[in-house]
Design a protein around this motif. Structure first.
Motif, mmCIF file in Angstrom:
data_model
loop_
_atom_site.group_PDB
_atom_site.id
_atom_site.type_symbol
_atom_site.label_atom_id
_atom_site.label_comp_id
_atom_site.label_asym_id
_atom_site.label_seq_id
_atom_site.Cartn_x
_atom_site.Cartn_y
_atom_site.Cartn_z
ATOM 1 N N SER A 71 0.835 -1.200 0.000
ATOM 2 C CA SER A 71 0.000 0.000 0.000
ATOM 3 C C SER A 71 0.866 1.245 0.000
ATOM 4 C CB SER A 71 -0.933 0.014 1.217
ATOM 5 O OG SER A 71 -0.186 0.098 2.421
ATOM 6 N N ARG A 72 0.268 2.317 -0.507
ATOM 7 C CA ARG A 72 0.918 3.629 -0.439
ATOM 8 C C ARG A 72 -0.095 4.613 0.125
ATOM 9 N NH1 ARG A 72 4.100 7.137 -5.141
ATOM 10 N NH2 ARG A 72 4.163 9.079 -3.925
ATOM 11 N N ASP A 73 0.289 5.290 1.176
ATOM 12 C CA ASP A 73 -0.627 6.193 1.883
ATOM 13 C C ASP A 73 -1.944 5.490 2.200
ATOM 14 O OD1 ASP A 73 1.077 8.366 2.014
ATOM 15 O OD2 ASP A 73 0.436 9.147 0.068
ATOM 16 N N GLY A 74 -1.859 4.220 2.539
ATOM 17 C CA GLY A 74 -3.041 3.471 2.933
ATOM 18 C C GLY A 74 -3.839 2.889 1.772
ATOM 19 N N GLN A 75 -3.465 3.225 0.538
ATOM 20 C CA GLN A 75 -4.181 2.713 -0.637
ATOM 21 C C GLN A 75 -3.479 1.446 -1.140
ATOM 22 O OE1 GLN A 75 -4.977 5.681 -3.673
ATOM 23 N NE2 GLN A 75 -4.870 7.344 -2.157
ATOM 24 N N GLU A 76 -4.166 0.340 -1.069
ATOM 25 C CA GLU A 76 -3.558 -0.919 -1.484
ATOM 26 C C GLU A 76 -3.479 -1.025 -3.005
ATOM 27 O OE1 GLU A 76 -4.978 -4.530 0.140
ATOM 28 O OE2 GLU A 76 -4.924 -3.845 2.219
ATOM 29 N N PHE A 77 -2.431 -1.675 -3.472
ATOM 30 C CA PHE A 77 -2.325 -1.983 -4.899
ATOM 31 C C PHE A 77 -1.844 -3.420 -5.045
ATOM 32 C CE2 PHE A 77 2.285 -1.372 -4.779
ATOM 33 C CZ PHE A 77 2.443 -0.376 -3.802
#
Length: 225
Positions: free
Chosen positions: A142-148
């Protein structure tokens, strides 16, 4: 253990280096905060022993810079500054432990071993570099809480880059890490995976984290470091 000692006192620095080596640990010793910062970012150490009163760059500045760069090597502050406020400031700056001078060498060794064990346990679960988080047990990124979502190869690639954040990683190093292979014939494959990974982790964000270093390789760098 691989230990970096940043201590400007000549007598104490020599004593620490000698004691660590006699305890069968490898020790790199520098008397400069700036040099210590460079060494800590460029090489892999298990733990750092850090003095606070350094002549060119204070220990707290060294520590804050390391954490900002995403260097999560455990740090034990070794200082004559022993008030509660000073110890709290050191721990809040990112230190893992704080030992006041004078000290018993056996206690220092015990504390270095303890923070190293805790670090290994943490590393086995989660990696964090700036806004990036990699959950190794759940296989989530995740980046800044956004999963990818990542393929297994991309996940392994990102893990290696995060463990070497702030340092240039060559294509040969990536090939050896991913496939235990030299780089002949697979460099274009690395570039394909890097392009896909960059698209997933940097897409939609103003700041790019994964950079190409022409002629050398790639570096994962947190903005502002």
């Amino acid at each position: 253990m691989e230990v970096l000692v940043i201590e400007d006192d000549l007598v104490l620095g020599r004593s620490l280096q000698k004691g660590l080596q006699e305890s069968e640990h490898n020790c790199v010793w520098t008397r400069s905060g700036l040099e210590g910062l460079t060494q800590a970012g460029a090489c892999r150490f298990d733990v750092i022993v850090l003095d606070l009163n350094l002549p060119d760059l204070s220990g707290l500045e060294v520590l804050r810079s390391l954490r900002k760069q995403g260097v999560n090597t455990p740090v034990v502050i070794l200082s004559a500054l022993g008030s509660v406020d000073e110890r709290v400031a050191g721990l809040e700056a990112g230190a893992d432990d704080y030992l006041v001078k004078p000290f018993a060498f056996s206690e220092l060794i015990a504390r270095l071993s303890a923070v190293t064990r805790r670090s290994i346990a943490r590393q086995s679960q989660t990696l964090t570099v700036g806004p990036l988080t990699l959950d190794l047990s759940m296989r989530r990124a995740s980046r800044d809480g956004q999963e990818f979502d990542l393929t297994p190869t991309e996940f392994s690639l990102l893990e290696f880059l995060m463990r070497n954040a702030g340092q240039v990683v060559t294509r040969r190093m990536l090939c050896e890490h991913l496939w235990e292979s030299d780089w002949e014939g697979v460099t274009n494959v690395i570039e394909v995976h890097i392009t896909r990974l960059r698209g997933k982790m940097d897409r939609g964000f103003e700041e790019q984290l994964l950079h190409t270093v022409r002629g050398r390789g790639y570096v994962l760098r947190v903005p502002g470091t």
